[in-house]
Structure formats: C-alpha cells, structure tokens
Design an enzyme around this catalytic site. Sequence first.
Site, PDB file in Angstrom:
ATOM      1  NE  ARG A   1      -3.639  -2.156   2.758  1.00  0.00           N
ATOM      2  CZ  ARG A   1      -3.394  -3.307   3.371  1.00  0.00           C
ATOM      3  NH1 ARG A   1      -2.192  -3.527   3.913  1.00  0.00           N
ATOM      4  NH2 ARG A   1      -4.324  -4.234   3.465  1.00  0.00           N
TER       5      ARG A   1
ATOM      6  CE  LYS B   1      -7.540   0.254   4.930  1.00  0.00           C
ATOM      7  NZ  LYS B   1      -8.161   0.236   3.581  1.00  0.00           N
TER       8      LYS B   1
ATOM      9  CG  HIS C   1      -5.496   1.295  -3.681  1.00  0.00           C
ATOM     10  ND1 HIS C   1      -4.597   1.165  -2.645  1.00  0.00           N
ATOM     11  CD2 HIS C   1      -6.414   0.318  -3.500  1.00  0.00           C
ATOM     12  CE1 HIS C   1      -4.950   0.151  -1.869  1.00  0.00           C
ATOM     13  NE2 HIS C   1      -6.052  -0.387  -2.376  1.00  0.00           N
TER      14      HIS C   1
ATOM     15  NE  ARG D   1      -3.542  -3.535  -1.250  1.00  0.00           N
ATOM     16  CZ  ARG D   1      -2.987  -4.427  -0.441  1.00  0.00           C
ATOM     17  NH1 ARG D   1      -1.683  -4.630  -0.484  1.00  0.00           N
ATOM     18  NH2 ARG D   1      -3.709  -5.115   0.419  1.00  0.00           N
TER      19      ARG D   1
ATOM     20  CG  HIS E   1      -6.195  -8.541   0.520  1.00  0.00           C
ATOM     21  ND1 HIS E   1      -5.208  -8.402  -0.428  1.00  0.00           N
ATOM     22  CD2 HIS E   1      -6.948  -7.418   0.446  1.00  0.00           C
ATOM     23  CE1 HIS E   1      -5.362  -7.253  -1.058  1.00  0.00           C
ATOM     24  NE2 HIS E   1      -6.413  -6.637  -0.549  1.00  0.00           N
TER      25      HIS E   1
ATOM     26  CE1 TYR F   1      -7.303  -2.806  -3.040  1.00  0.00           C
ATOM     27  CE2 TYR F   1      -8.711  -4.323  -1.838  1.00  0.00           C
ATOM     28  CZ  TYR F   1      -8.168  -3.072  -1.992  1.00  0.00           C
ATOM     29  OH  TYR F   1      -8.467  -2.089  -1.092  1.00  0.00           O
TER      30      TYR F   1
END
Length: 310
Positions: free
Chosen positions: A191, A216, A271, A274, A297, A306
């Site tokens: 990220r 995150k 983003h 990613r 994740h 994603y």
Amino acid sequence: MFIRQRGNRWQARVAVQGYPEQVKSFENEAEAYAWGAEVESRIKEGGYAEPDRTTLQGALSRYEAENITHKKGAAKESSIIRQISLHPVATLKLDKVKGADIAGYRDGMKAKGYAPATIARHLAVLSNLFNIARREWALEISNPVEVVRKPIVRNARTRRLNAGELEKIIESTESNELGAIVRMAIETCMRRGELVALRWCDVDFTRRVACLADTKNGESRTVPLSPTAIQILQALPRRINGRVFGMTADSITQAFERACNRAGVSGLRLHDLRREGVSRLFERGWSIPDVACVSGHKTWSQLARYTSIK
C-alpha cells in the site's frame, strides 16, 4: 482534576459533581494542567457551558481530542472533522441537529462531486460522534445520522495497466522517486502508506524480504522481494533518516496524478497498482493463501476486490 500520561501524550480529566466529566489530550503535561485548571475555574465561576448546549463544531473538537489520537487513520479522520467544521451545519447546537440537516450536508457533498465512499466516511464520523455523545457524554440526544439514507458505495474496480502505460507514466513524472515507487507498488503489492513507512532496517537483502510492522490492519507481515524489487531498492540512494523513500503519501498521489495527465493515461488511480500486482501474482500461478500472505488481505472476498485476471 487528574493528569496522566498516555503514550506520548498527556490527558487531563476534570470531574465535578453535577457536571459531565471532561477529558482532553495534549502534547505536554503543562498544557494538560493549564486546560484542566481553566475548566475547573469556569465551573466554579458558573461560566461553564454544558456539552448539550454546545455546537456541533465544539462537539467535533472534543471528539477529535478524546477519540482519534491513537487511531491509525487519525490524520484522515481529522481532515474530515475539519471539513465538517467549516460547513454551516457545524454552527448548530448539538441537540438541534436533525436528520434534514445531515441530509443537506450529504446532498451538498454530492452536488460538489464527492464520491459516494467519501460521503459515507463523513457520515460515519458524524454518526460515531453522536453515538459517543449519547453513550459516553451522557447527553440526552438522538443520532440524526441513523435516519438519513446513506450513499451506495460500489468499490469494485477492474482498471489495470494497459501496454506501455507504466513506461509513459514514469517518463512523464518530474519526481526522482515516483518511478521507483510505482514499480515497487506493483512488484510487492504494498500500500501507499506501507511504502512511505518503509525503512532500510526493514529490508533484508539476504532473505530477500521486507518486514512491514505498520500495516493498515495493524498486523505485521513479511513481503517477499522479487529480483526486480531487489534491483529497484539497490539503485536507490540511502537517506540519513533511514527511510527508503522521501516522499509523503499525499505527494506520491499528487505526483502520480500529474504524471498520468501528462502521459495521457486516464482512469488509473495509484491504488490500482496494488491490484495490478495482485493480479500478476495470480497470473503466475500463485495460490490464494500465498497471495494473501504478500498482500495482507484477510479473506478471499477482500482479495477478490483487488483482482483482475487478463
């Protein structure tokens, strides 16, 4: 009045019978003591205004001081609070804010072109404020956000890099670092915040991994470094402060957007790189658990958002 240290900040707590307890955090002990003494003095002199007669702006200020200091997304939430505080709705008394006022704020953001996800975040901050005021500040108020329709947020994106776009973006940037950053984002699936926080002490060239402590979701993870990622890192100069990259999160986004505009690349967000990295791993035959270990994740449903296989 009670003063205590919490982490790297000082918290002042004032509790006087007949008045709601007041709590606020400060950078140093002197500021905390001065604020506590002032609040106690105002109460004794009869000049203290109870929270249920304050404005939404005042409540937002208290909410920020007491509830978001130690959050990982504190900077983003503080920015939202500042934006709400500048809106006319913030001048209303806290117990006078109605659903119609919140709906007006929502519609105003929509008219200005804000994305549904951004509007939803603003409403979430307001809703949390009213819930805390009701549950923790002992105020007899309702939560007007609960009766307001929330925007429908569709976060799914499928945008991936087209042939030649990455090269055009790198060639079009005026930043000395952006090229390395965008390539690292693809190679590592990291990220933006993780790249900004990356330090040389986190990089193990022998094991060919980067150890991320500040992620995150609050959990550390180890990211394998591909031969290309190793080459990118080895070509970078070493900074005195130990950081791998010198750009801030916002400056990376701004530089990327400017480079895309110059390169004539539309519809691509930072983003999305990613997602590009995650999708490339699947295209190479990686399993879901292996990709999740790299990307961080927690579930397949999160990871699927994603992923876009060509």
